[in-house]
Design a protein around this motif. Structure first.
Motif, PDB file in Angstrom:
ATOM      1  N   LYS A  44       0.853  -1.209   0.000  1.00 11.74           N
ATOM      2  CA  LYS A  44       0.000   0.000   0.000  1.00 11.74           C
ATOM      3  C   LYS A  44       0.879   1.245   0.000  1.00 11.74           C
ATOM      4  O   LYS A  44       0.633   2.208  -0.736  1.00 11.74           O
ATOM      5  N   ARG A  45       1.963   1.192   0.804  1.00 10.68           N
ATOM      6  CA  ARG A  45       2.853   2.356   0.889  1.00 10.68           C
ATOM      7  C   ARG A  45       3.479   2.640  -0.474  1.00 10.68           C
ATOM      8  O   ARG A  45       3.596   3.779  -0.905  1.00 10.68           O
ATOM      9  N   ARG A  46       3.875   1.536  -1.170  1.00 15.16           N
ATOM     10  CA  ARG A  46       4.509   1.707  -2.479  1.00 15.16           C
ATOM     11  C   ARG A  46       3.503   2.325  -3.468  1.00 15.16           C
ATOM     12  O   ARG A  46       3.846   3.216  -4.242  1.00 15.16           O
ATOM     13  N   GLY A  96       1.778   7.444  -6.276  1.00 15.60           N
ATOM     14  CA  GLY A  96       0.874   8.595  -6.427  1.00 15.60           C
ATOM     15  C   GLY A  96       1.630   9.899  -6.230  1.00 15.60           C
ATOM     16  O   GLY A  96       1.414  10.882  -6.959  1.00 15.60           O
ATOM     17  N   VAL A  97       2.559   9.907  -5.295  1.00 13.39           N
ATOM     18  CA  VAL A  97       3.332  11.130  -5.026  1.00 13.39           C
ATOM     19  C   VAL A  97       4.178  11.491  -6.254  1.00 13.39           C
ATOM     20  O   VAL A  97       4.336  12.672  -6.600  1.00 13.39           O
ATOM     21  N   VAL A  98       4.682  10.448  -6.935  1.00 11.48           N
ATOM     22  CA  VAL A  98       5.547  10.773  -8.088  1.00 11.48           C
ATOM     23  C   VAL A  98       4.715  11.389  -9.219  1.00 11.48           C
ATOM     24  O   VAL A  98       5.226  12.232  -9.966  1.00 11.48           O
ATOM     25  N   TYR A 123       2.394  13.513  -8.740  1.00 14.29           N
ATOM     26  CA  TYR A 123       2.356  14.937  -8.343  1.00 14.29           C
ATOM     27  C   TYR A 123       3.682  15.607  -8.717  1.00 14.29           C
ATOM     28  O   TYR A 123       3.713  16.713  -9.265  1.00 14.29           O
ATOM     29  N   LYS A 124       4.787  14.900  -8.455  1.00 10.34           N
ATOM     30  CA  LYS A 124       6.104  15.531  -8.707  1.00 10.34           C
ATOM     31  C   LYS A 124       6.356  15.728 -10.198  1.00 10.34           C
ATOM     32  O   LYS A 124       6.977  16.697 -10.622  1.00 10.34           O
ATOM     33  N   ILE A 125       5.837  14.792 -10.991  1.00 10.21           N
ATOM     34  CA  ILE A 125       5.976  14.950 -12.450  1.00 10.21           C
ATOM     35  C   ILE A 125       5.167  16.170 -12.897  1.00 10.21           C
ATOM     36  O   ILE A 125       5.645  17.038 -13.616  1.00 10.21           O
ATOM     37  N   PRO A 175      11.664  17.820  -7.509  1.00 11.17           N
ATOM     38  CA  PRO A 175      12.682  16.774  -7.397  1.00 11.17           C
ATOM     39  C   PRO A 175      12.083  15.518  -6.758  1.00 11.17           C
ATOM     40  O   PRO A 175      11.222  15.631  -5.874  1.00 11.17           O
ATOM     41  N   ILE A 176      12.519  14.377  -7.198  1.00 12.03           N
ATOM     42  CA  ILE A 176      11.987  13.143  -6.610  1.00 12.03           C
ATOM     43  C   ILE A 176      12.382  13.048  -5.144  1.00 12.03           C
ATOM     44  O   ILE A 176      11.596  12.737  -4.267  1.00 12.03           O
ATOM     45  N   ARG A 177      13.644  13.352  -4.879  1.00 19.43           N
ATOM     46  CA  ARG A 177      14.158  13.196  -3.519  1.00 19.43           C
ATOM     47  C   ARG A 177      13.767  14.404  -2.672  1.00 19.43           C
ATOM     48  O   ARG A 177      14.026  15.554  -3.049  1.00 19.43           O
ATOM     49  N   ASP A 178      13.172  14.178  -1.527  1.00 20.92           N
ATOM     50  CA  ASP A 178      12.901  15.255  -0.564  1.00 20.92           C
ATOM     51  C   ASP A 178      13.546  14.832   0.754  1.00 20.92           C
ATOM     52  O   ASP A 178      12.904  14.192   1.609  1.00 20.92           O
ATOM     53  N   GLU A 179      14.832  15.167   0.893  1.00 19.42           N
ATOM     54  CA  GLU A 179      15.604  14.668   2.034  1.00 19.42           C
ATOM     55  C   GLU A 179      15.111  15.247   3.350  1.00 19.42           C
ATOM     56  O   GLU A 179      15.174  14.595   4.393  1.00 19.42           O
ATOM     57  N   ARG A 218      12.057  15.847   4.082  1.00 22.13           N
ATOM     58  CA  ARG A 218      10.892  15.031   4.433  1.00 22.13           C
ATOM     59  C   ARG A 218      11.355  13.682   5.001  1.00 22.13           C
ATOM     60  O   ARG A 218      10.837  13.205   6.019  1.00 22.13           O
ATOM     61  N   GLU A 219      12.376  13.107   4.371  1.00 19.61           N
ATOM     62  CA  GLU A 219      12.860  11.799   4.849  1.00 19.61           C
ATOM     63  C   GLU A 219      13.415  11.917   6.270  1.00 19.61           C
ATOM     64  O   GLU A 219      13.144  11.080   7.137  1.00 19.61           O
ATOM     65  N   LEU A 220      14.177  13.011   6.498  1.00 20.43           N
ATOM     66  CA  LEU A 220      14.780  13.191   7.833  1.00 20.43           C
ATOM     67  C   LEU A 220      13.684  13.354   8.880  1.00 20.43           C
ATOM     68  O   LEU A 220      13.713  12.706   9.935  1.00 20.43           O
ATOM     69  N   ILE A 245      13.132   0.977   3.240  1.00 19.75           N
ATOM     70  CA  ILE A 245      11.824   1.315   2.652  1.00 19.75           C
ATOM     71  C   ILE A 245      11.924   2.597   1.821  1.00 19.75           C
ATOM     72  O   ILE A 245      11.422   2.684   0.696  1.00 19.75           O
ATOM     73  N   LEU A 246      12.649   3.570   2.345  1.00 17.12           N
ATOM     74  CA  LEU A 246      12.786   4.853   1.622  1.00 17.12           C
ATOM     75  C   LEU A 246      13.607   4.672   0.335  1.00 17.12           C
ATOM     76  O   LEU A 246      13.264   5.224  -0.719  1.00 17.12           O
ATOM     77  N   GLU A 247      14.679   3.875   0.419  1.00 20.06           N
ATOM     78  CA  GLU A 247      15.494   3.648  -0.789  1.00 20.06           C
ATOM     79  C   GLU A 247      14.640   3.014  -1.881  1.00 20.06           C
ATOM     80  O   GLU A 247      14.640   3.443  -3.027  1.00 20.06           O
ATOM     81  N   SER A 271      11.437   3.232  -2.202  1.00 21.79           N
ATOM     82  CA  SER A 271      10.450   4.211  -2.647  1.00 21.79           C
ATOM     83  C   SER A 271      11.062   5.199  -3.640  1.00 21.79           C
ATOM     84  O   SER A 271      10.520   5.452  -4.723  1.00 21.79           O
ATOM     85  N   VAL A 272      12.242   5.714  -3.291  1.00 24.70           N
ATOM     86  CA  VAL A 272      12.895   6.703  -4.174  1.00 24.70           C
ATOM     87  C   VAL A 272      13.278   6.066  -5.509  1.00 24.70           C
ATOM     88  O   VAL A 272      13.005   6.618  -6.576  1.00 24.70           O
ATOM     89  N   LEU A 273      13.860   4.858  -5.472  1.00 18.72           N
ATOM     90  CA  LEU A 273      14.299   4.225  -6.724  1.00 18.72           C
ATOM     91  C   LEU A 273      13.113   3.857  -7.611  1.00 18.72           C
ATOM     92  O   LEU A 273      13.174   3.973  -8.831  1.00 18.72           O
ATOM     93  N   HIS A 274      12.014   3.458  -6.994  1.00 21.01           N
ATOM     94  CA  HIS A 274      10.801   3.181  -7.789  1.00 21.01           C
ATOM     95  C   HIS A 274      10.275   4.474  -8.400  1.00 21.01           C
ATOM     96  O   HIS A 274       9.867   4.512  -9.567  1.00 21.01           O
ATOM     97  N   GLN A 275      10.281   5.544  -7.620  1.00 16.71           N
ATOM     98  CA  GLN A 275       9.794   6.823  -8.149  1.00 16.71           C
ATOM     99  C   GLN A 275      10.665   7.289  -9.319  1.00 16.71           C
ATOM    100  O   GLN A 275      10.161   7.740 -10.348  1.00 16.71           O
ATOM    101  N   GLN A 276      11.990   7.125  -9.152  1.00 19.76           N
ATOM    102  CA  GLN A 276      12.894   7.548 -10.225  1.00 19.76           C
ATOM    103  C   GLN A 276      12.633   6.734 -11.491  1.00 19.76           C
ATOM    104  O   GLN A 276      12.577   7.261 -12.603  1.00 19.76           O
TER     105      GLN A 276
HETATM  106  O1  PRE Z   1       6.946  12.514   0.516  1.00 19.85           O
HETATM  107  C1  PRE Z   1       7.514  12.472  -0.564  1.00 19.85           C
HETATM  108  O2  PRE Z   1       7.939  13.480  -1.174  1.00 19.85           O
HETATM  109  C2  PRE Z   1       7.741  11.150  -1.228  1.00 19.85           C
HETATM  110  O3  PRE Z   1       8.100  11.112  -2.368  1.00 19.85           O
HETATM  111  C3  PRE Z   1       7.628   9.901  -0.407  1.00 19.85           C
HETATM  112  C4  PRE Z   1       8.978   9.468   0.128  1.00 19.85           C
HETATM  113  C5  PRE Z   1       8.694   8.229   0.991  1.00 19.85           C
HETATM  114  O4  PRE Z   1       8.805   7.079   0.490  1.00 19.85           O
HETATM  115  O5  PRE Z   1       8.342   8.426   2.167  1.00 19.85           O
HETATM  116  C6  PRE Z   1       9.896   9.104  -0.964  1.00 19.85           C
HETATM  117  C7  PRE Z   1      10.838   9.945  -1.439  1.00 19.85           C
HETATM  118  C8  PRE Z   1      11.141  11.232  -0.785  1.00 19.85           C
HETATM  119  O6  PRE Z   1      12.528  11.519  -0.752  1.00 19.85           O
HETATM  120  C9  PRE Z   1      10.511  11.391   0.521  1.00 19.85           C
HETATM  121  C10 PRE Z   1       9.563  10.521   0.968  1.00 19.85           C
END
Ligand code: PRE
Length: 386
Positions: free
Chosen positions: A26-28, A33-35, A37-39, A44-48, A50-52, A79-81, A83-88
């Motif tokens: 479900k998380r994936r 869905g978030v990607v 929005y980013k497209i 940027p795909i990575r939101d460090e 947010r991750e922190l 899990i985050l790795e 998520s990011v690699l799938h989004q990329q």
């Molecule tokens: O919240 C976001 O911006 C997402 O893309 C989700 C998510 C995640 O898996 O939690 C993935 C990549 C981002 O770097 C930050 C968080």
């Protein structure tokens, strides 16, 4: 404790693990869905940040549940790795709809259980579509099948943390008509594999591809005088060991299990952390989004005047372009001249890169772009796990 109690507890664990898988799936899906929005918003795909924030919150909550920070961080970094690699990968598919068809015909060295096959599965697990695997017996065959259209992609090992760069592949890239479109790293756990009931002391011969021989040189020195026979792939080394008494092959435990060989010794590599980086090549280059971390690889031959290499490298510095690899190889047909293989942490579409390549002409005989591709080596965000 009776067996019934144990079975009940294991049943409960099975239930919880199944629930975790449902939640991870479900998380994936939500991450996908978030990607979208980013497209749509060119984010940027990575939101460090947010991750922190996420990790700090989860570590705090984990502590209130009796889960140590190191454990929680490890689980969620994985899990985050993912998520990011799938989004990329989704972003790249969106940008290159024709390049990534529903069927991926992929060539790689060896066959079932080879490290190349494991790396291939890892890379294409994030790229939906039917995978058609084509095992090859040489690096030339891998690129040859891509060049003549018998395969869509080729997977080539290019460096290893124990044995360094794989020169044969660098030399191949100087003339192969392919582009680098991706990369993937995979851990390589070398084991000594032999027929059942074979003792280490009985061995008279070892079969392996040159790379495992190089990566396990220290262990092999300790075995004393044994005959070493080089094979064109790990898969062929396993077959040779299967058919030769008192012999063994170097390969993965899984590869050995696939053919009926047993592990008689493991963790053979000179480096405990033994990883290989593979490149993925295709006939045509891919467009790479500026929303993801990117590499650009090129080959350049500098001019003969003194200092040309230093001047060329200074151009990258002046344009604030980071080099993550510099490898020299003899120039074909002129072994006393060198060509330089360069990996840039940059996107070929960036104006800085275009300007640098233009200025590079003054100090080089030629520059050949090998490819611009998504960087798969993710730097995990650093969080306090104390
Ligand atoms: O919240 C976001 O911006 C997402 O893309 C989700 C998510 C995640 O898996 O939690 C993935 C990549 C981002 O770097 C930050 C968080």
């Amino acid at each position: 404790m009776s067996n019934d109690v144990l079975n009940t507890l294991r049943h409960d664990i099975n239930e919880i693990d199944s629930d975790l898988l449902v939640l991870l799936a479900k998380r994936r899906r939500i991450s996908h869905g978030v990607v979208e929005y980013k497209i749509a918003n060119n984010k940027p795909i990575r939101d460090e940040a947010r991750e922190l924030a996420l990790l700090e919150k989860l570590i705090g909550y984990g502590k209130s549940l009796g889960l140590d920070a190191y454990y929680v961080n490890n689980v969620f970094q994985t899990i985050l790795e993912d998520s990011v690699l799938h989004q990329q990968a989704m972003l790249q598919k969106n940008l290159n709809p024709d390049a990534l068809s529903e069927t991926h015909r992929v060539t790689y060295l060896g066959g079932q259980g080879s490290y190349s096959q494991l790396a291939c599965h890892k890379y294409f697990s994030r790229r939906p579509g039917k995978l058609v695997e084509i095992g090859c017996s040489s690096f030339d065959e891998i690129t040859g099948k891509v060049e003549n259209g018998q395969a869509d992609f080729g997977l080539l090992p290019i460096e290893n943390t124990s044995s360094g760069s794989i020169n044969e592949v660098f030399d191949l890239l100087q003339h192969a008509q392919v582009s680098i479109v991706g990369e993937v790293t995979h851990s390589v756990e070398h084991c000594l594999l032999a027929n059942p009931d074979t003792e280490l002391s009985q061995l008279t011969k070892i079969f392996a591809h040159p790379q495992p021989f190089a990566q396990c040189s220290r262990f092999l020195q300790g075995l004393g005088e044994l005959q070493h026979e080089t094979c064109d792939s790990t898969s062929s080394a396993l077959q040779s060991a299967l058919n030769t008494p008192n012999s063994a092959a170097i390969g993965s435990a899984q590869a050995g299990k696939n053919v009926g060989l047993e592990v008689i010794k493991s963790n053979l590599a000179n480096q405990s952390e033994n990883h290989s980086r593979f490149i993925v090549v295709a006939r045509k280059p891919l467009q790479v989004s500026k929303q993801i971390p990117t590499k650009t690889s090129l080959i350049m031959a500098t001019k003969q005047q003194a200092g040309s290499l230093a001047d060329a490298l200074m151009i990258f510095k002046q344009h604030k372009i980071n080099l993550v690899k510099l490898e020299s190889r003899p120039m074909p047909g002129n072994p006393w001249e060198e060509v330089f293989y360069v990996d840039l942490e940059a996107n070929l579409a960036d104006s800085q890169v275009k300007n640098a390549l233009e200025e590079l002409k003054e100090y080089t005989q030629y520059v050949r772009i090998l490819g611009c591709y998504q960087s798969e080596t993710l730097q995990a965000v650093s969080v306090n796990t104390q």
